[in-house]
Design a protein around this motif. Sequence first.
Motif, short mmCIF file in Angstrom:
data_model
loop_
_atom_site.label_atom_id
_atom_site.label_comp_id
_atom_site.label_asym_id
_atom_site.label_seq_id
_atom_site.Cartn_x
_atom_site.Cartn_y
_atom_site.Cartn_z
N ASN A 1 -0.97 3.33 2.64
CA ASN A 1 -2.42 3.93 1.98
C ASN A 1 -2.90 2.98 1.30
O ASN A 1 -2.89 3.25 0.34
CB ASN A 1 -2.14 5.41 1.53
N LYS A 2 -4.55 3.17 2.30
CA LYS A 2 -5.32 1.50 2.07
C LYS A 2 -6.22 2.61 0.07
O LYS A 2 -6.83 1.41 -0.62
CB LYS A 2 -6.63 1.11 2.48
N ASP A 3 -5.80 4.23 0.57
CA ASP A 3 -6.31 4.40 -1.24
C ASP A 3 -5.40 4.08 -2.32
O ASP A 3 -6.42 4.21 -3.18
CB ASP A 3 -6.85 5.87 -0.99
N ASN A 4 -4.00 3.76 -1.70
CA ASN A 4 -4.14 3.87 -2.80
C ASN A 4 -4.13 2.38 -3.98
O ASN A 4 -3.80 1.84 -5.18
CB ASN A 4 -2.01 3.43 -2.47
N TRP B 1 -6.02 13.71 -2.64
CA TRP B 1 -5.63 12.19 -2.36
C TRP B 1 -3.90 12.26 -1.81
O TRP B 1 -3.93 12.14 -0.42
CB TRP B 1 -4.80 11.53 -3.32
N TRP B 2 -3.49 13.91 -1.81
CA TRP B 2 -2.09 14.16 -1.09
C TRP B 2 -2.36 15.43 -0.01
O TRP B 2 -1.57 15.92 0.65
CB TRP B 2 -1.00 14.35 -2.03
N ALA C 1 -7.04 1.85 -4.29
CA ALA C 1 -8.90 1.87 -4.70
C ALA C 1 -9.29 1.65 -5.58
O ALA C 1 -8.34 1.32 -7.01
CB ALA C 1 -9.19 2.96 -3.97
N ALA D 1 0.59 -1.20 0.10
CA ALA D 1 -0.17 0.45 0.57
C ALA D 1 0.90 1.18 0.06
O ALA D 1 0.06 2.37 0.35
CB ALA D 1 -0.84 0.17 1.14
N ASN E 1 -5.53 14.71 -8.55
CA ASN E 1 -5.59 14.33 -7.53
C ASN E 1 -4.98 14.88 -5.98
O ASN E 1 -4.83 14.70 -5.22
CB ASN E 1 -4.58 12.85 -7.61
N TYR F 1 1.36 8.88 -6.68
CA TYR F 1 0.93 7.50 -5.33
C TYR F 1 2.49 7.57 -4.45
O TYR F 1 2.47 7.22 -3.27
CB TYR F 1 0.76 5.93 -5.51
#
Length: 332
Positions: free
Chosen positions: A43-46, A315-316, A48, A12, A312, A183
């Motif tokens: 990050n688990k969003d990575n 995200w950051w 998604a 992740a 994005n 990411y």
Amino acid sequence: MSTKKILVTGGAGFIGANFVRYTAEHRPEYRITVLDALTYAGNKDNLAGLDGVELVVGDVCDRDLVDRLTADTDVVTHFAAESHVDNSLYDPEPFVRTNVHGTFTLLEAVRRHGKRLHHISTDEVFGDLPVGSTDLFTENSPHNPSSPYSATKSGSDMLVRAWARSYGVHATISNCANNYGPYQHPEKFIPRQVTNLLTGERPRVYGDGTNVREWTHVDDHNAAVHTILDHGTAGETYLIGSSAERSNREIVELILELLGHQADAYDHVADRPGHDLRYANDSSKLRALGWRPRYGDLRQGLADTIAWYRDNQPWWQTHKTIAETKYAEIGR
């Protein structure tokens, strides 16, 4: 096509998550399990939007968990690491724990269950090269680490080599040049400069900015890992690099140009202690296996990366605030 299971430690994080995405897109024969502690850099969003990827939240130092996951896989790719030099200078203890003890824990599980392992490392273990020279790191270059980060990665490399030689563990190692791409945490050099500009701040360069790095797009790195998994020889080390060398100053000036700013619109800040001068890899051993970088054009790779960060921002943004607070504390 037979199905194989692959365990991705640190899957992740920046490079690991991109490896998971690359594998899901290009290698559908793999069933993917990710082990990640989801620290600030994981990050688990990575992950998604990826179907069929199992995320196990846990520590690579957890012997029982690592043993269970390793027993139930065919291949292990070991990306899990503490990886930021500035953080290692500020607090080295997590680097020793994750990078050294975590690798030991994984090696013992791989040894018990007879699994295939690929260990992800960095060219920073070799120290640095003179700026202006044509010298390159090779697989036989002596280790000469200069930071707690690179010292602990050197230690992990040596553990893998020893387990391969002493116990016959089917392991390979790759040492890659600096990565960039989507990411990547905004504490790192390229995304920090990009996100500074996107938030109206000026980029910052350590010292005089003449330190040189070889920059490899993360997708090229991960394609190389699959090449090694498919064709690499057990016990061997392979260097990954694009041959795209640029000074930190040149990188910042290119980012400024791509975002429509004057090339000199950046600030110099106090240099990092023990700042390595130059990294560059001889990747001919890997290229002999058939790998070539797709992003040979650094300008295009940076333009694509900038577009990702522009598109994005949610995200950051939070990561950026935390990172800049930490940089302010250490005066950089």
